[in-house]
Motif scaffolding. Structure first.
Motif, short mmCIF file in Angstrom:
data_model
loop_
_atom_site.label_atom_id
_atom_site.label_comp_id
_atom_site.label_asym_id
_atom_site.label_seq_id
_atom_site.Cartn_x
_atom_site.Cartn_y
_atom_site.Cartn_z
N LYS A 191 0.81 -1.22 0.00
CA LYS A 191 0.00 0.00 0.00
C LYS A 191 0.84 1.28 0.00
O LYS A 191 0.30 2.39 -0.02
CB LYS A 191 -0.95 0.00 1.21
N ARG A 192 2.16 1.13 -0.02
CA ARG A 192 3.04 2.30 -0.03
C ARG A 192 3.07 2.95 -1.42
O ARG A 192 2.91 2.27 -2.43
CB ARG A 192 4.47 1.89 0.33
N GLN A 193 3.31 4.26 -1.44
CA GLN A 193 3.56 4.93 -2.72
C GLN A 193 4.98 4.57 -3.14
O GLN A 193 5.88 4.48 -2.29
CB GLN A 193 3.39 6.45 -2.54
N ILE A 194 5.20 4.35 -4.42
CA ILE A 194 6.50 3.82 -4.88
C ILE A 194 7.68 4.73 -4.54
O ILE A 194 8.79 4.26 -4.35
CB ILE A 194 6.48 3.52 -6.40
N GLY A 195 7.42 6.04 -4.43
CA GLY A 195 8.50 6.96 -4.11
C GLY A 195 8.97 6.88 -2.67
O GLY A 195 10.01 7.43 -2.31
N GLU A 196 8.21 6.20 -1.80
CA GLU A 196 8.56 6.09 -0.38
C GLU A 196 9.54 4.96 -0.12
O GLU A 196 10.01 4.76 1.00
CB GLU A 196 7.30 5.85 0.45
N LEU A 197 9.88 4.21 -1.16
CA LEU A 197 10.73 3.03 -1.01
C LEU A 197 12.20 3.37 -1.22
O LEU A 197 12.54 4.37 -1.86
CB LEU A 197 10.32 1.96 -2.02
#
Length: 246
Positions: free
Chosen positions: A133-139
């Motif tokens: 459920k994370r936004q891809i930029g938070e990884l």
């Protein structure tokens, strides 16, 4: 599949009038994990993008499983360089992986429960299901690369292209990615990887394409990593060659 996974004959590619790829001809059989290596500016990513028909070629013939790239596009998965991706795009990890299911959906059909379960299975395979459920930029860089590998897995492709997948990636993610790529090849899939670190070539690949605008050598890793062959590509970078132990 009995046909060659990739057949390239006399490929020439230019950028702004400068020839970037000169007369490359190779044939890759299914089930191989192939590294494209060579010095900076050698045309590694250019060759990969030409194989994918993402950039125009001056001349040459490219066949995938005996057909044109356009005819077998659904069988091809591509993981681009991380700097080619908009990480600010408002999409979750799960939705990014779900995009991999679209080529196999019927026209105007959206992913349903079956596709979501498959996408989660692909995330689990790369160890990223808890981040769905994370936004891809938070990884982190390694996590992002795992997600895009999961997207490629979701496509159920026969041929996988990865452009510099280990740049900016932690050691654990790199190990995970390599393990999955080797598993794909054991399943008869074909994997082509642009890579810059010769020291790991023997551990990661079973075949190498050594490039410096033209094809220097292609074959089994131990055949390509020979001092005289490497010197042809790297133009006397002896410190580099000594570091590689060749």
């Amino acid at each position: 599949m009995e046909k060659e996974a990739i057949s390239i004959k006399d490929l020439h590619v230019s950028y702004y009038g400068n020839e970037a790829i000169k007369g490359v001809s190779i044939s890759v059989q299914p089930g191989n994990l192939v590294g494209i290596i060579g010095p900076n500016g050698a045309g590694k990513s250019t060759l990969l993008k030409a194989m994918l028909n993402l950039i125009p070629k001056d001349k040459g013939d490219i066949k995938v499983f005996g057909k044109t790239v356009k005819e077998v596009r659904k069988k091809i998965a591509y993981v681009p360089q991380r700097n080619d991706i908009d990480w600010d795009f408002p999409i979750t990890v799960l939705d990014a992986v779900l995009l991999g299911t679209y080529p196999n959906l019927q026209l105007f059909r959206r992913p349903k429960k079956k596709e979501k379960e498959w996408a989660l299975e692909c995330l689990q395979r790369v160890g990223m299901e808890e981040f769905s459920k994370r936004q891809i930029g938070e990884l982190s860089g390694g996590q992002q690369q795992r997600v895009f590998l999961a997207r490629a897995l979701a496509q159920k492709a026969e041929l996988f292209y990865l452009d510099e997948p280990f740049v900016g990636v932690d050691a654990s993610s790199e190990e995970t990615i390599v393990t999955i790529l080797k598993e794909l090849c054991l399943q008869g899939k074909t994997v082509i990887v642009v890579h810059h670190d010769l020291s790991k070539a023997n551990d990661y690949f079973n075949q190498l394409i050594l490039l410096n605008k033209e094809l220097i050598s292609f074959g089994e890793v131990n055949e390509v990593i020979q001092a005289d062959i490497i010197e042809k590509a790297y133009k006397g970078q002896f410190a580099f060659m000594k570091e590689m132990g060749v």
